[in-house]
Design a protein around this motif. Structure first.
Motif, short mmCIF file in Angstrom:
data_model
loop_
_atom_site.label_atom_id
_atom_site.label_comp_id
_atom_site.label_asym_id
_atom_site.label_seq_id
_atom_site.Cartn_x
_atom_site.Cartn_y
_atom_site.Cartn_z
N ALA A 50 -36.17 -71.04 75.47
CA ALA A 50 -35.60 -72.39 75.38
C ALA A 50 -36.66 -73.40 74.95
N ALA A 51 -37.85 -73.31 75.51
CA ALA A 51 -38.92 -74.25 75.14
C ALA A 51 -39.31 -74.07 73.68
N MET A 52 -39.42 -72.82 73.23
CA MET A 52 -39.78 -72.57 71.83
C MET A 52 -38.69 -73.10 70.88
N ALA A 53 -37.43 -72.92 71.26
CA ALA A 53 -36.34 -73.41 70.40
C ALA A 53 -36.33 -74.94 70.36
N GLY A 54 -36.54 -75.56 71.50
CA GLY A 54 -36.56 -77.02 71.54
C GLY A 54 -37.75 -77.63 70.83
N ALA A 55 -38.89 -76.92 70.83
CA ALA A 55 -40.10 -77.43 70.19
C ALA A 55 -39.91 -77.64 68.69
N ARG A 56 -38.98 -76.92 68.10
CA ARG A 56 -38.72 -77.07 66.67
C ARG A 56 -38.25 -78.48 66.33
N TYR A 57 -37.54 -79.12 67.25
CA TYR A 57 -36.95 -80.44 66.99
C TYR A 57 -37.66 -81.57 67.72
N VAL A 58 -38.67 -81.26 68.52
CA VAL A 58 -39.25 -82.27 69.40
C VAL A 58 -39.96 -83.40 68.64
N THR A 59 -40.44 -83.16 67.43
CA THR A 59 -41.12 -84.21 66.68
C THR A 59 -40.15 -85.16 65.98
N THR A 60 -38.93 -84.72 65.77
CA THR A 60 -37.98 -85.55 65.02
C THR A 60 -36.83 -86.10 65.85
N ASP A 61 -36.35 -85.35 66.82
CA ASP A 61 -35.17 -85.78 67.57
C ASP A 61 -35.21 -85.22 69.00
N HIS A 62 -35.65 -86.04 69.94
CA HIS A 62 -35.79 -85.59 71.34
C HIS A 62 -34.45 -85.16 71.93
N SER A 63 -33.40 -85.85 71.58
CA SER A 63 -32.07 -85.51 72.11
C SER A 63 -31.64 -84.12 71.64
N LYS A 64 -31.85 -83.84 70.35
CA LYS A 64 -31.49 -82.52 69.83
C LYS A 64 -32.39 -81.45 70.44
N ALA A 65 -33.67 -81.74 70.64
CA ALA A 65 -34.59 -80.79 71.25
C ALA A 65 -34.10 -80.41 72.65
N ARG A 66 -33.66 -81.43 73.42
CA ARG A 66 -33.15 -81.16 74.77
C ARG A 66 -31.88 -80.32 74.72
N SER A 67 -30.95 -80.67 73.83
CA SER A 67 -29.68 -79.94 73.79
C SER A 67 -29.87 -78.51 73.29
N VAL A 68 -30.75 -78.30 72.31
CA VAL A 68 -31.02 -76.94 71.82
C VAL A 68 -31.66 -76.11 72.93
N ALA A 69 -32.61 -76.68 73.64
CA ALA A 69 -33.28 -75.94 74.73
C ALA A 69 -32.28 -75.58 75.83
N ALA A 70 -31.42 -76.53 76.20
CA ALA A 70 -30.41 -76.25 77.24
C ALA A 70 -29.43 -75.19 76.76
N SER A 71 -29.08 -75.22 75.49
CA SER A 71 -28.16 -74.24 74.93
C SER A 71 -28.76 -72.83 74.93
N VAL A 72 -30.03 -72.72 74.57
CA VAL A 72 -30.69 -71.41 74.57
C VAL A 72 -30.82 -70.88 76.00
N ALA A 73 -31.13 -71.76 76.94
CA ALA A 73 -31.19 -71.34 78.35
C ALA A 73 -29.83 -70.83 78.81
N ALA A 74 -28.77 -71.53 78.42
CA ALA A 74 -27.41 -71.11 78.79
C ALA A 74 -27.05 -69.78 78.13
N ASP A 75 -27.47 -69.60 76.88
CA ASP A 75 -27.22 -68.33 76.19
C ASP A 75 -27.91 -67.16 76.89
N ASN A 76 -28.99 -67.47 77.60
CA ASN A 76 -29.73 -66.44 78.35
C ASN A 76 -29.29 -66.36 79.80
N GLY A 77 -28.18 -67.04 80.15
CA GLY A 77 -27.60 -66.89 81.48
C GLY A 77 -27.97 -67.95 82.50
N PHE A 78 -28.62 -69.05 82.08
CA PHE A 78 -29.04 -70.07 83.03
C PHE A 78 -28.56 -71.44 82.57
N SER A 79 -27.70 -72.07 83.37
CA SER A 79 -27.24 -73.42 83.07
C SER A 79 -27.05 -74.17 84.38
#
Length: 185
Positions: A50-79
């Motif tokens: 989740a952190a690696m996925a969110g880091a891709r967007y952290v320099t341009t869009d903090h909101s998208k970085a948070r949502s992508v990280a939360a989505s990847v965590a959920a895809d791995n069974g944690f929400s």
């Protein structure tokens, strides 16, 4: 007056009761401890991804970085809200070495697991948690362009394909392999 046989039966019963307590305690430690280690490993894997996925967007869009990280965590069974799970995504991180770095993201996963055998001994639940931080930086300040950290593996860095690698710095592989730590396929 009681006979010697009756007194020995009472001793056996007392020893059995104490032994049973010790066996249940060891079983609780082994089974519940193993389940906690498994849960912690799964949480760490999900937090890292989740952190690696969110880091891709952290320099341009903090909101998208948070949502992508939360989505990847959920895809791995944690929400958050699923059972006793809590998933926190912080940009910038709130704790640790990278706290307040604007281009870093921190994912924390926490869960309260019910005890199986430990409940017999009075332990009803166990708190388990993991955290991962990733950053998107233009320059990390090291004297290297490619760094491979696998000290015990041969072929710690494998290069495959027909393209080329241009490194404007050093390629460092910290393997102690005597034959080839870096291999071109």
């Amino acid at each position: 007056m009681s006979s010697t046989t009756e007194r020995q039966r009472g001793q056996v019963l007392a020893i059995f009761a104490l032994s049973l307590t010790a066996v249940l305690g060891a079983g609780a430690l082994a089974f519940d401890g193993g389940m906690m280690i498994l849960e912690r490993r799964d949480q760490q894997n999900a937090a890292d991804a989740a952190a690696m996925a969110g880091a891709r967007y952290v320099t341009t869009d903090h909101s998208k970085a948070r949502s992508v990280a939360a989505s990847v965590a959920a895809d791995n069974g944690f929400s958050s809200g699923a059972g006793m799970q809590v998933v926190s995504v912080n940009v910038p991180p709130t704790t640790g070495r990278f706290a307040t770095w604007p281009n870093a993201i921190q994912v924390e996963i926490k869960n309260t697991r019910p005890s199986i055998l430990g409940s017999i001994m009075g332990f009803l639940a166990w708190d388990v948690g993991a955290s991962a931080t990733a950053a998107s930086l233009d320059e990390v300040g090291g004297p290297f362009s490619i760094l491979s950290l696998e000290p015990s593996a041969c072929e710690a860095l494998k290069v495959a394909g027909t393209g080329g690698i241009v490194a404007n710095g050093n390629i460092q592989v910290n393997s102690d392999c005597p034959t080839s730590a870096m291999k071109r396929q």
